[in-house]
Every structure is written in structure tokens, then in C-alpha cells.
Design a protein around this motif. Structure first.
Motif, PDB file in Angstrom:
ATOM      1  N   ALA A   3      11.316 -47.661   1.979  1.00 53.54           N
ATOM      2  CA  ALA A   3      10.975 -46.377   1.378  1.00 53.54           C
ATOM      3  C   ALA A   3       9.715 -45.813   2.024  1.00 53.54           C
ATOM      4  N   ALA A   4       9.532 -44.508   1.857  1.00 51.43           N
ATOM      5  CA  ALA A   4       8.343 -43.835   2.367  1.00 51.43           C
ATOM      6  C   ALA A   4       7.926 -42.743   1.391  1.00 51.43           C
ATOM      7  N   LEU A   5       6.645 -42.440   1.397  1.00 53.24           N
ATOM      8  CA  LEU A   5       6.087 -41.396   0.539  1.00 53.24           C
ATOM      9  C   LEU A   5       5.469 -40.330   1.428  1.00 53.24           C
ATOM     10  N   THR A   6       5.881 -39.085   1.235  1.00 46.58           N
ATOM     11  CA  THR A   6       5.341 -37.976   2.017  1.00 46.58           C
ATOM     12  C   THR A   6       4.288 -37.238   1.210  1.00 46.58           C
ATOM     13  N   ILE A   7       3.160 -36.939   1.859  1.00 45.14           N
ATOM     14  CA  ILE A   7       2.102 -36.166   1.220  1.00 45.14           C
ATOM     15  C   ILE A   7       2.419 -34.694   1.441  1.00 45.14           C
ATOM     16  N   LEU A   8       2.859 -34.011   0.405  1.00 45.06           N
ATOM     17  CA  LEU A   8       3.171 -32.592   0.513  1.00 45.06           C
ATOM     18  C   LEU A   8       1.896 -31.763   0.594  1.00 45.06           C
ATOM     19  N   GLN A   9       0.920 -32.124  -0.229  1.00 43.54           N
ATOM     20  CA  GLN A   9      -0.373 -31.444  -0.226  1.00 43.54           C
ATOM     21  C   GLN A   9      -1.459 -32.478  -0.477  1.00 43.54           C
ATOM     22  N   ALA A  10      -2.358 -32.651   0.482  1.00 43.74           N
ATOM     23  CA  ALA A  10      -3.406 -33.656   0.372  1.00 43.74           C
ATOM     24  C   ALA A  10      -4.633 -33.096  -0.320  1.00 43.74           C
ATOM     25  N   GLY A  11      -5.256 -33.921  -1.159  1.00 42.68           N
ATOM     26  CA  GLY A  11      -6.526 -33.564  -1.758  1.00 42.68           C
ATOM     27  C   GLY A  11      -7.641 -33.652  -0.730  1.00 42.68           C
ATOM     28  N   PRO A  12      -8.871 -33.304  -1.118  1.00 38.81           N
ATOM     29  CA  PRO A  12      -9.979 -33.237  -0.151  1.00 38.81           C
ATOM     30  C   PRO A  12     -10.445 -34.583   0.382  1.00 38.81           C
ATOM     31  N   ALA A  13     -10.218 -35.661  -0.347  1.00 39.36           N
ATOM     32  CA  ALA A  13     -10.737 -36.970   0.086  1.00 39.36           C
ATOM     33  C   ALA A  13      -9.812 -38.074  -0.395  1.00 39.36           C
ATOM     34  N   MET A  14      -8.703 -38.271   0.301  1.00 42.59           N
ATOM     35  CA  MET A  14      -7.740 -39.316  -0.039  1.00 42.59           C
ATOM     36  C   MET A  14      -7.694 -40.328   1.099  1.00 42.59           C
ATOM     37  N   THR A  15      -7.804 -41.606   0.756  1.00 44.34           N
ATOM     38  CA  THR A  15      -7.737 -42.675   1.741  1.00 44.34           C
ATOM     39  C   THR A  15      -6.901 -43.832   1.198  1.00 44.34           C
ATOM     40  N   ILE A  16      -6.462 -44.692   2.098  1.00 42.97           N
ATOM     41  CA  ILE A  16      -5.779 -45.923   1.707  1.00 42.97           C
ATOM     42  C   ILE A  16      -6.823 -47.009   1.521  1.00 42.97           C
ATOM     43  N   GLN A  17      -6.750 -47.725   0.394  1.00 45.44           N
ATOM     44  CA  GLN A  17      -7.727 -48.770   0.107  1.00 45.44           C
ATOM     45  C   GLN A  17      -7.061 -49.997  -0.495  1.00 45.44           C
ATOM     46  N   ASP A  18      -7.567 -51.181  -0.116  1.00 44.13           N
ATOM     47  CA  ASP A  18      -7.225 -52.417  -0.810  1.00 44.13           C
ATOM     48  C   ASP A  18      -8.534 -53.057  -1.257  1.00 44.13           C
ATOM     49  N   LEU A  19      -8.579 -54.376  -1.353  1.00 40.27           N
ATOM     50  CA  LEU A  19      -9.797 -55.027  -1.844  1.00 40.27           C
ATOM     51  C   LEU A  19     -10.853 -55.241  -0.771  1.00 40.27           C
ATOM     52  N   GLY A  20     -10.607 -54.758   0.451  1.00 40.46           N
ATOM     53  CA  GLY A  20     -11.664 -54.740   1.460  1.00 40.46           C
ATOM     54  C   GLY A  20     -11.623 -55.867   2.466  1.00 40.46           C
ATOM     55  N   ARG A  21     -12.726 -55.957   3.233  1.00 41.08           N
ATOM     56  CA  ARG A  21     -12.834 -56.892   4.355  1.00 41.08           C
ATOM     57  C   ARG A  21     -14.035 -57.823   4.166  1.00 41.08           C
ATOM     58  N   PRO A  22     -13.904 -58.898   3.424  1.00 43.74           N
ATOM     59  CA  PRO A  22     -15.031 -59.839   3.312  1.00 43.74           C
ATOM     60  C   PRO A  22     -15.205 -60.616   4.611  1.00 43.74           C
ATOM     61  N   GLY A  23     -16.449 -61.004   4.881  1.00 45.41           N
ATOM     62  CA  GLY A  23     -16.703 -61.902   6.007  1.00 45.41           C
ATOM     63  C   GLY A  23     -17.119 -61.252   7.295  1.00 45.41           C
ATOM     64  N   MET A 128      -8.392 -55.747  11.102  1.00 43.06           N
ATOM     65  CA  MET A 128      -9.321 -56.795  10.672  1.00 43.06           C
ATOM     66  C   MET A 128      -8.931 -57.308   9.286  1.00 43.06           C
ATOM     67  N   GLU A 129      -7.645 -57.608   9.131  1.00 38.87           N
ATOM     68  CA  GLU A 129      -7.089 -58.266   7.949  1.00 38.87           C
ATOM     69  C   GLU A 129      -7.124 -57.410   6.686  1.00 38.87           C
ATOM     70  N   SER A 130      -7.241 -56.109   6.834  1.00 37.57           N
ATOM     71  CA  SER A 130      -7.253 -55.229   5.672  1.00 37.57           C
ATOM     72  C   SER A 130      -6.607 -53.899   6.034  1.00 37.57           C
ATOM     73  N   ARG A 131      -5.993 -53.257   5.034  1.00 37.98           N
ATOM     74  CA  ARG A 131      -5.429 -51.921   5.222  1.00 37.98           C
ATOM     75  C   ARG A 131      -6.377 -50.823   4.760  1.00 37.98           C
ATOM     76  N   SER A 132      -7.572 -51.206   4.327  1.00 40.11           N
ATOM     77  CA  SER A 132      -8.534 -50.227   3.822  1.00 40.11           C
ATOM     78  C   SER A 132      -9.080 -49.344   4.939  1.00 40.11           C
ATOM     79  N   SER A 133      -9.189 -48.053   4.622  1.00 36.30           N
ATOM     80  CA  SER A 133      -9.960 -47.165   5.481  1.00 36.30           C
ATOM     81  C   SER A 133     -11.442 -47.431   5.231  1.00 36.30           C
ATOM     82  N   HIS A 134     -12.224 -47.402   6.292  1.00 34.59           N
ATOM     83  CA  HIS A 134     -13.682 -47.542   6.194  1.00 34.59           C
ATOM     84  C   HIS A 134     -14.250 -46.449   7.087  1.00 34.59           C
ATOM     85  N   LEU A 135     -14.386 -45.258   6.528  1.00 33.41           N
ATOM     86  CA  LEU A 135     -14.711 -44.083   7.325  1.00 33.41           C
ATOM     87  C   LEU A 135     -16.059 -44.208   8.026  1.00 33.41           C
TER      88      LEU A 135
END
Length: 343
Positions: A3-23, A128-135
Motif C-alpha cells: 500500500a501507499a499513501l499520497t499527500i494531497l496537500q502537505a502542511g507547513p512542517a511534516m516529516t517522517i519520524q521514529d524513535l531516533g538514532r541513539p549512539g 543510519m538505522e533510522s527512518r527519522s528525518s533530522h533536518l
């Protein structure tokens, strides 16, 4: 096909985040991840999946979305206006998003960061083992209108579940522990700091949040001679104008401003979710109290799946009411239920 999700209209600050990159701090990269990690655990509980599944983080407001297949979604974090094809749906709950239906998420009502979770998580490429954006580190980017995001394999099936609303929204008390320079501030300054009711300044992002207040600023002797050293999310730096600045998940790894204290990790979402102008007051606790609070918080997160409840819907607001099985059988109002039927 996935499956896939299409962004029809994006908000001003949307990112993909998980629990981050320790280490990776020694290499100059802070942990990052969701500004409100508790929200990721709530979404995982609602969908019955790993808390590290990547979700969509929406700062301030959301956007509109469409899936190419029936998918499960969950909504957590700051409560936002939300509907599917114009029908309002509950926040802090899981739902079925039918293929082709339009999910619309508006502005935040009681916090700063809302989260859209999908069954299986967003299957973007790990870095680096994470899907999080780190702008701040140049990893990932703000999501744009027209993008299509692949989803992972959803191994669950339940929807229409909800969780109780957590107390972090609108909370004012934020617990802190002593930091590297706490003792450099005199007793009167530390007392004034804990007695002050701060207001979350509008100048805030994933790197840090400035605290506004009435009265003179805070300072310590030798403030300009501090050598840059390691800093962590939760540290409260006193900047040159005397205003406290709480470092958040994408803060830098070193700094030279004096730190009057450090917000304990389980209270950092209170700061992250505080809306501009929200009142916050800091309270020093000792390390034993902090460890006990963290232990209780982890136990609470682990118990979230047991807190799920069926989401009750008002039949008057269900547009597809005929699709629901409301009666599973009928009985006679006059027949004797104990009399044997010989027909």
C-alpha cells in the motif's frame, strides 16, 4: 502489492519520524526522532505494532491524504481537527481509511505536534538505522504535496480502538535535575528560576524552545568563560539575553551557554507539546526521584496496549449505517422459551 499513501496537500512542517538514532552523539549527531516519543508508543498500542514504526509528525497542522488500498491509521499527539470524506473521526484512536477516501487533518487544538500512524509504518529508506528525518543534520526533508509514501506490511487488523487522553497536554509542572553549571548559579537565582512561571515563546522548533517570562533575566558569574562541552536534549541553557532555552530532540551536540538544569526525559514531551504562550514552571528533583519517574513512565508505556478501549460511535453520525450488523438475531415476544419446538 504494498500500500501507499499520497499527500494531497502537505502542511507547513511534516516529516517522517521514529524513535531516533541513539549512539551517534560522538560523531556529532543527536538522537533526533519524534518530538513527542510518547505519541509513537500510543500509536503503536492502537495499531498493535512496534513503537519504532515510522509515523508522520505534523507541527501545528496536518494536511490531506489518500491511500490506494484500505489501510489502518491511528492519530495521536496534539489533537487536530480530522475527518474522512467530511465525516469527523476521533483523535487518539485507530480507524480504517478506505481506498480512495480523503483523510483531512487540520490545525492543532491542544498541543504542537500531531502524529499520523499507519499499519506497518511508513517504509521509507533508513539512514543510519533510522527512518527519522533530522533536518538540522541534512537527513530527510519536509514532506511536499504530491509525494507518495510507501507503507510497510501491516500484520494487524483491529481498528476503532481508543486510548485515554494523557495528562501531558496542558501540564505546567516540568521536573528537572541539576546540570553541569547548576551550582554556578547562586541560591537566589535558582530559587527565582523555580518560582517563575514561564511562557513558551513562539520561537521554538525541534532544536529548542525559548522560555519567556516577566522580570529580569537569569545569569551566572563567569558565563562568558565556559568552554563548549557535550549537551543533551532537555538541557536548559541560559542564553546571552538571560532567557532560558530548553534544548529539544534535534539540538546540537556541544554548547557553551551555562545550563541551570536538565528536563527529565519523560517530561520533555510536556515542553514539546506546549503551545505558544502556555505556562510552564520548573521544579528541581533529585536523581533518585528522576529515576523513579522514568521507571514509572516506561511501565506506563509498556501497559498502553491494556488501556485500549472500543471506540463508541454515535449511530446518528454514521453515514454508512447499513453496512453495520446491528442485530445478530431475533426472538419472539410471545413464545415460551422453555417449550420444545416440535415443528
Amino acid at each position: 502489492m504494498s500500500a501507499a499513501l499520497t499527500i494531497l496537500q502537505a502542511g507547513p512542517a511534516m516529516t517522517i519520524q521514529d524513535l531516533g538514532r541513539p549512539g551517534y552523539r560522538a560523531l556529532g549527531l543527536t538522537h533526533g526522532g519524534a518530538a513527542d516519543p510518547t505519541a509513537l508508543h500510543e500509536g503503536a498500542a492502537l495499531l498493535g505494532q512496534d513503537p519504532n514504526c515510522a509515523a508522520l509528525e505534523m507541527a501545528g497542522s496536518g494536511g490531506s491524504f489518500e491511500a490506494d488500498q484500505d489501510i489502518r491509521i491511528a492519530l495521536t499527539g496534539a489533537q487536530m481537527q480530522v475527518n474522512i470524506d467530511g465525516e469527523p473521526i476521533a483523535w487518539n484512536a485507530s480507524h480504517l481509511l478506505p481506498a480512495g477516501a480523503k483523510l483531512t487533518i487540520g490545525g492543532a487544538r491542544d498541543g504542537a505536534y500531531g502524529y499520523l500512524h499507519v499499519g506497518g509504518g511508513f517504509d521509507v529508506k533508513p539512514v543510519m538505522e533510522s527512518r527519522s528525518s533530522h533536518l538540522a543534520a541534512g537527513i530527510g526533508a519536509l514532506l511536499q504535496s504530491g509525494e507518495t509514501l510507501p507503507l510497510g506490511t501491516d500484520k494487524g487488523g483491529e481498528t476503532n480502538l481508543t486510548l485515554p487522553r494523557d495528562s501531558r497536554f496542558g501540564a505546567e509542572r516540568v521536573r528537572i535535575v541539576a546540570s553541569m553549571q547548576t551550582d554556578a548559579f547562586d541560591d537566589a537565582t535558582r530559587a527565582r528560576f523555580t518560582e517563575t512561571t514561564f511562557r513558551r515563546d513562539a520561537r521554538a522548533n525541534r532544536m529548542g524552545a525559548r522560555m519567556d517570562h516577566d522580570g529580569e533575566g537569569f545569569a551566572t558569574g563567569g558565563q562568558l568563560t565556559i568552554v563548549s562541552e557535550v549537551i543533551t536534549p532537555g538541557d536548559i541553557q541560559i542564553t546571552g539575553d538571560g532567557a532560558p532555552f530548553v534544548l529539544m530532540c534535534e539540538c546540537q551536540t556541544t554548547g557553551g551557554y551555562p545550563r541551570i538544569g536538565t528536563v527529565i526525559p519523560c517530561d520533555l514531551p510536556i515542553v514539546a507539546q506546549a503551545q505558544p504562550g502556555a505556562a510552564l514552571q520548573f521544579e528541581f528533583i533529585d536523581l533518585d526521584e528522576a529515576l523513579a519517574a522514568e521507571t514509572r513512565h516506561r511501565d506506563t508505556l509498556a501497559a498502553l496496549p491494556k488501556q485500549r478501549q472500543p471506540l463508541l460511535r454515535d449511530p446518528a453520525r454514521i453515514r454508512d449505517l447499513l453496512a453495520y450488523q446491528l442485530i445478530s438475531g431475533v426472538v419472539s415476544a410471545t413464545a415460551d422459551p422453555f417449550k420444545e419446538d416440535k415443528t
